[in-house]
Design a protein around this motif. Sequence first.
Motif, PDB file in Angstrom:
ATOM      1  N   SER A   1      -7.854   0.571   5.910  1.00  0.00           N
ATOM      2  CA  SER A   1      -7.536   0.332   4.500  1.00  0.00           C
ATOM      3  C   SER A   1      -6.034   0.385   4.255  1.00  0.00           C
ATOM      4  O   SER A   1      -5.467  -0.473   3.570  1.00  0.00           O
ATOM      5  CB  SER A   1      -8.258   1.361   3.630  1.00  0.00           C
ATOM      6  N   GLY A   2      -5.377   1.409   4.821  1.00  0.00           N
ATOM      7  CA  GLY A   2      -3.928   1.525   4.645  1.00  0.00           C
ATOM      8  C   GLY A   2      -3.174   0.350   5.234  1.00  0.00           C
ATOM      9  O   GLY A   2      -2.214  -0.150   4.637  1.00  0.00           O
ATOM     10  N   MET A   3      -3.606  -0.106   6.402  1.00  0.00           N
ATOM     11  CA  MET A   3      -2.928  -1.230   7.046  1.00  0.00           C
ATOM     12  C   MET A   3      -3.162  -2.538   6.284  1.00  0.00           C
ATOM     13  O   MET A   3      -2.255  -3.364   6.184  1.00  0.00           O
ATOM     14  CB  MET A   3      -3.408  -1.349   8.490  1.00  0.00           C
ATOM     15  N   ARG A   4      -4.362  -2.720   5.739  1.00  0.00           N
ATOM     16  CA  ARG A   4      -4.621  -3.926   4.952  1.00  0.00           C
ATOM     17  C   ARG A   4      -3.743  -3.965   3.709  1.00  0.00           C
ATOM     18  O   ARG A   4      -3.198  -5.012   3.349  1.00  0.00           O
ATOM     19  CB  ARG A   4      -6.098  -3.994   4.553  1.00  0.00           C
ATOM     20  N   CYS A   5      -3.623  -2.820   3.041  1.00  0.00           N
ATOM     21  CA  CYS A   5      -2.789  -2.770   1.829  1.00  0.00           C
ATOM     22  C   CYS A   5      -1.323  -3.041   2.161  1.00  0.00           C
ATOM     23  O   CYS A   5      -0.662  -3.849   1.496  1.00  0.00           O
ATOM     24  CB  CYS A   5      -2.941  -1.410   1.159  1.00  0.00           C
ATOM     25  N   ALA A   6      -0.790  -2.358   3.168  1.00  0.00           N
ATOM     26  CA  ALA A   6       0.613  -2.550   3.548  1.00  0.00           C
ATOM     27  C   ALA A   6       0.853  -3.982   4.010  1.00  0.00           C
ATOM     28  O   ALA A   6       1.890  -4.579   3.698  1.00  0.00           O
ATOM     29  CB  ALA A   6       1.000  -1.560   4.636  1.00  0.00           C
ATOM     30  N   ARG A   7      -0.092  -4.534   4.749  1.00  0.00           N
ATOM     31  CA  ARG A   7       0.043  -5.910   5.238  1.00  0.00           C
ATOM     32  C   ARG A   7       0.120  -6.916   4.101  1.00  0.00           C
ATOM     33  O   ARG A   7       0.769  -7.971   4.226  1.00  0.00           O
ATOM     34  CB  ARG A   7      -1.137  -6.229   6.156  1.00  0.00           C
ATOM     35  N   SER A   8      -0.517  -6.612   2.978  1.00  0.00           N
ATOM     36  CA  SER A   8      -0.523  -7.536   1.842  1.00  0.00           C
ATOM     37  C   SER A   8       0.859  -7.719   1.226  1.00  0.00           C
ATOM     38  O   SER A   8       1.079  -8.682   0.480  1.00  0.00           O
ATOM     39  CB  SER A   8      -1.505  -7.038   0.776  1.00  0.00           C
ATOM     40  N   LEU A   9       1.788  -6.812   1.525  1.00  0.00           N
ATOM     41  CA  LEU A   9       3.162  -6.966   1.037  1.00  0.00           C
ATOM     42  C   LEU A   9       3.953  -7.948   1.888  1.00  0.00           C
ATOM     43  O   LEU A   9       5.071  -8.329   1.520  1.00  0.00           O
ATOM     44  CB  LEU A   9       3.874  -5.613   1.039  1.00  0.00           C
ATOM     45  N   PHE A  10       3.389  -8.372   3.028  1.00  0.00           N
ATOM     46  CA  PHE A  10       4.096  -9.255   3.952  1.00  0.00           C
ATOM     47  C   PHE A  10       3.436 -10.630   4.050  1.00  0.00           C
ATOM     48  O   PHE A  10       3.649 -11.343   5.025  1.00  0.00           O
ATOM     49  CB  PHE A  10       4.154  -8.621   5.340  1.00  0.00           C
ATOM     50  N   THR A  11       2.656 -11.009   3.057  1.00  0.00           N
ATOM     51  CA  THR A  11       2.041 -12.330   3.087  1.00  0.00           C
ATOM     52  C   THR A  11       3.103 -13.407   2.899  1.00  0.00           C
ATOM     53  O   THR A  11       4.191 -13.149   2.357  1.00  0.00           O
ATOM     54  CB  THR A  11       0.969 -12.459   1.990  1.00  0.00           C
ATOM     55  N   ALA A  12       2.774 -14.624   3.309  1.00  0.00           N
ATOM     56  CA  ALA A  12       3.759 -15.715   3.271  1.00  0.00           C
ATOM     57  C   ALA A  12       4.252 -15.999   1.864  1.00  0.00           C
ATOM     58  O   ALA A  12       5.446 -16.261   1.653  1.00  0.00           O
ATOM     59  CB  ALA A  12       3.138 -16.978   3.884  1.00  0.00           C
ATOM     60  N   ASP A  13       3.357 -15.951   0.878  1.00  0.00           N
ATOM     61  CA  ASP A  13       3.779 -16.266  -0.494  1.00  0.00           C
ATOM     62  C   ASP A  13       4.682 -15.179  -1.078  1.00  0.00           C
ATOM     63  O   ASP A  13       5.527 -15.468  -1.941  1.00  0.00           O
ATOM     64  CB  ASP A  13       2.571 -16.496  -1.396  1.00  0.00           C
TER      65      ASP A  13
END
Length: 455
Positions: A216-228
């Motif tokens: 869960s933590g990695m999914r949330c943090a990863r969402s800050l690095f999306t292409a858009d």
Amino acid sequence: MIGQMEKVKDRKSGQEVAKQSGQAGLSRFHVDYWKERLYRKTFTREGKCREVPEWSVRLQHLGRREAFALSSVNAVVAASKAKEIATYLEANGWEPTLAKFKPAMNEKPDVCTVGEFLADVQARSHLKPVTIRRYAVKLRKIVSDVAKLEAGLRGKAKRAKYDYVNGGRKAWLAKVDGKRLDVLTTESVNGWRNAYVAKVGTDPMKRKSAERSAASGMRCARSLFTADVLAVLKVKVPANPFAGVKLKDPGPQRYHSEVNPEWLLACADHELREKHPQQYRALFLCLWAGLRRKEADLLMWEQIDFKRGQVHIRRTAYFEPKTEESQRVIDLAPEALDALRSFKDGGESEFVLEGGEPHPAATYDYYRCDCTWRDLHEWLRNKGVRQQKAIHALRKESGSLIASNFGIEAARQHLGHRDIRTTSSHYVDKKKRIEVRFGSVKAGNVEALNGGTDC
């Protein structure tokens, strides 16, 4: 022919040359070995070639060659330094050697800090402020652990990051936000996940819980690095540290009912309805209508259609639905409508639940009726609801009842889920017995049922 024979005769091996030069038997890690390999760098100024007084040396290892300034005009001292560098290079490789003896060559490119990155995301991205705050909490947790900012801390010192009054929280944020964002790499993120799970030990339940928390933590943090998101940022961002991370799906945390919802509602009717009406209303909305806490907290009377017996969950001036699928129409039974009418009689608030003023711009989970929710949580605990989110368990009980009576798709619509797999995996539990029954089979009929053969 004679000339050619003389040329062949004059050729000398490398060992013979070394013997004549006095270098025979010298190891490359001997100081004298490097005296013959020192040189002085040159540069041109005003048309003249000039020489740097300090000695330098070139080293070659694994196909790579680098020059090192030895910072000494004394050949013996410089040769000793060259030997030290060569020995270190042989044992440790290029990157550690450059970092120690030639740090300017090993400097990382200038990148933003964690704080600068989050500030730019908040200023430029399309993400909601409350979403950014939730994701930032997870990102900072990973950065803090990877950078070992809390290593060795115990007791009060470790809890200081939660001290909002005396500056502990502010100091901790300054330490985390001051870290360069490239502290996170694919390797460090993978290592963090493995360490996070490993520290709970071998208990299967604790490990599964840790796996879910880490994912869960990695999914949330990863969402800050999306292409858009990255496309609109102005700060210098390093390579996406989550790009090469494969998130292992720990599987759904299936809901297991612990109480009888009919009994729970009967207890609430007896203990809460008259003495604690706000708690009763809150339980009613979550259990009867399957509302999320935020949906119930900001539910307005205008969203209830008493003629059609429906509750409309939609966007209002104070409420933003979790997803578009969260906007839905919930059908209520006649007895539920009668209860809602009794709630409305004599009330002056535009909200179903009485509480403080709404704050739709809040970047944290703000609830108008926070005291009501806390008291209801304690009451549910005393009634045997052991789930960590006891109030959310009411919503799951509601979904389970709908699924048992009307099917899983009806439960999905009732709860407002985007994906039916979320409903079936996390939110419903079996309320009716499902049995395989063959009826009564007499011994004399076994041969017929078995096609005339022996069992």
